[in-house]
Design a protein around this motif. Structure first.
Motif, PDB file in Angstrom:
ATOM      1  N   UNK A 124       0.556  -1.106  -0.492  1.00  0.00           N
ATOM      2  CA  UNK A 124      -0.238  -0.126  -0.243  1.00  0.00           C
ATOM      3  C   UNK A 124       0.777   1.440  -0.036  1.00  0.00           C
ATOM      4  N   UNK A 125       1.841   1.345   1.236  1.00  0.00           N
ATOM      5  CA  UNK A 125       3.030   2.506   0.761  1.00  0.00           C
ATOM      6  C   UNK A 125       3.102   3.000  -0.850  1.00  0.00           C
ATOM      7  N   UNK A 126       3.782   1.795  -1.727  1.00  0.00           N
ATOM      8  CA  UNK A 126       4.840   1.660  -2.365  1.00  0.00           C
ATOM      9  C   UNK A 126       3.572   2.785  -3.832  1.00  0.00           C
ATOM     10  N   UNK A 127       2.421   1.941  -3.748  1.00  0.00           N
ATOM     11  CA  UNK A 127       0.833   2.562  -4.252  1.00  0.00           C
ATOM     12  C   UNK A 127       0.825   3.707  -4.092  1.00  0.00           C
ATOM     13  N   UNK A 128       0.936   4.667  -2.129  1.00  0.00           N
ATOM     14  CA  UNK A 128       0.546   5.970  -2.095  1.00  0.00           C
ATOM     15  C   UNK A 128       2.307   6.772  -1.923  1.00  0.00           C
ATOM     16  N   UNK A 129       3.478   5.971  -2.338  1.00  0.00           N
ATOM     17  CA  UNK A 129       4.387   6.586  -2.764  1.00  0.00           C
ATOM     18  C   UNK A 129       4.416   7.175  -4.027  1.00  0.00           C
ATOM     19  N   UNK A 130       3.997   5.996  -4.651  1.00  0.00           N
ATOM     20  CA  UNK A 130       4.170   6.907  -6.088  1.00  0.00           C
ATOM     21  C   UNK A 130       3.135   7.553  -6.918  1.00  0.00           C
ATOM     22  N   UNK A 131       1.967   7.788  -5.670  1.00  0.00           N
ATOM     23  CA  UNK A 131       0.788   9.176  -5.693  1.00  0.00           C
ATOM     24  C   UNK A 131       1.523  10.089  -5.205  1.00  0.00           C
ATOM     25  N   UNK A 132       1.714  10.222  -4.640  1.00  0.00           N
ATOM     26  CA  UNK A 132       2.412  11.233  -3.643  1.00  0.00           C
ATOM     27  C   UNK A 132       4.219  11.850  -5.303  1.00  0.00           C
ATOM     28  N   UNK A 133       4.623  11.372  -5.242  1.00  0.00           N
ATOM     29  CA  UNK A 133       5.897  11.674  -5.738  1.00  0.00           C
ATOM     30  C   UNK A 133       5.054  12.196  -6.949  1.00  0.00           C
ATOM     31  N   UNK A 134       4.258  11.615  -7.559  1.00  0.00           N
ATOM     32  CA  UNK A 134       3.061  12.399  -8.954  1.00  0.00           C
ATOM     33  C   UNK A 134       2.978  13.590  -8.551  1.00  0.00           C
ATOM     34  N   UNK A 181       7.071   9.637   5.733  1.00  0.00           N
ATOM     35  CA  UNK A 181       5.940   9.379   6.644  1.00  0.00           C
ATOM     36  C   UNK A 181       5.925   7.827   6.160  1.00  0.00           C
ATOM     37  N   UNK A 182       5.201   8.181   5.413  1.00  0.00           N
ATOM     38  CA  UNK A 182       4.128   6.446   4.547  1.00  0.00           C
ATOM     39  C   UNK A 182       5.635   5.711   4.247  1.00  0.00           C
ATOM     40  N   UNK A 183       6.893   6.371   4.176  1.00  0.00           N
ATOM     41  CA  UNK A 183       8.528   5.918   3.747  1.00  0.00           C
ATOM     42  C   UNK A 183       9.054   4.728   4.473  1.00  0.00           C
ATOM     43  N   UNK A 184       8.255   6.038   5.986  1.00  0.00           N
ATOM     44  CA  UNK A 184       9.396   4.718   7.422  1.00  0.00           C
ATOM     45  C   UNK A 184       7.655   3.997   8.133  1.00  0.00           C
ATOM     46  N   UNK A 185       6.809   4.822   8.158  1.00  0.00           N
ATOM     47  CA  UNK A 185       5.506   3.300   8.210  1.00  0.00           C
ATOM     48  C   UNK A 185       5.968   2.317   7.671  1.00  0.00           C
TER      49      UNK A 185
END
Length: 152
Positions: free
Chosen positions: A48-58, A121-125
């Motif tokens: 889930x974090x990977x998906x969220x991180x990709x969206x946050x990166x964009x 925070x997402x990456x750390x969590x």
């Protein structure tokens, strides 16, 4: 005679000022969530974090581009005419874009910084930061061992 200058009715400043004021409580909440993540009270599934991180990166890229690339285009003197009203309008509009900490461009930059904080925070969590640190340490260790072998 009415004085023309920056005031409460300046176009754009109300929006940016409201947006700037809205970022302060978000920053406090992010600090709270960050502390919970650091203490291990809050975890996130790595997928889930990977998906969220990709969206946050964009999203981060779009906000930074808007603040930087587009900001350069709007932070310039406007040539609305050569009279006091045209100069006043140009000054007010430019001020709404970049005339202080509550103008649009600085607020966008602070928003981008908050998004980066969320990303951390997402990456750390999710443990992804730890995994990346461990992988980097392994690579450095392997490189160090290879150098030792070559030098003997």
């Amino acid at each position: 005679m009415t004085e023309v200058g920056a005031g409460a009715n300046t176009p754009g400043l109300g929006f940016a000022g409201d947006a700037a004021a809205s970022l302060a409580p978000v920053a406090r909440e992010l600090d709270t969530v960050g502390r919970r993540v650091s203490s291990g009270q809050l975890r996130l599934d790595p997928e889930s974090a990977r998906t969220l991180l990709a969206e946050l990166d964009g999203l981060c890229a779009r906000v930074r581009a808007l603040a930087e690339r587009e900001g350069d285009g709007i932070d310039r003197p406007l040539r609305l005419g050569d009279n006091v009203v045209a100069h006043a309008m140009g000054t007010r509009l430019r001020g709404a874009a970049s005339g202080g900490p509550d103008a649009a461009i600085p607020v966008l930059r602070r928003f981008a910084a908050q998004l980066e904080k969320v990303r951390g925070i997402v990456a750390t969590a999710s443990g992804l930061v730890r995994d990346q640190d461990e992988a980097a340490a392994e690579q450095l260790g392997a490189a160090g061992r290879a150098d030792e072998v070559e030098s003997t």
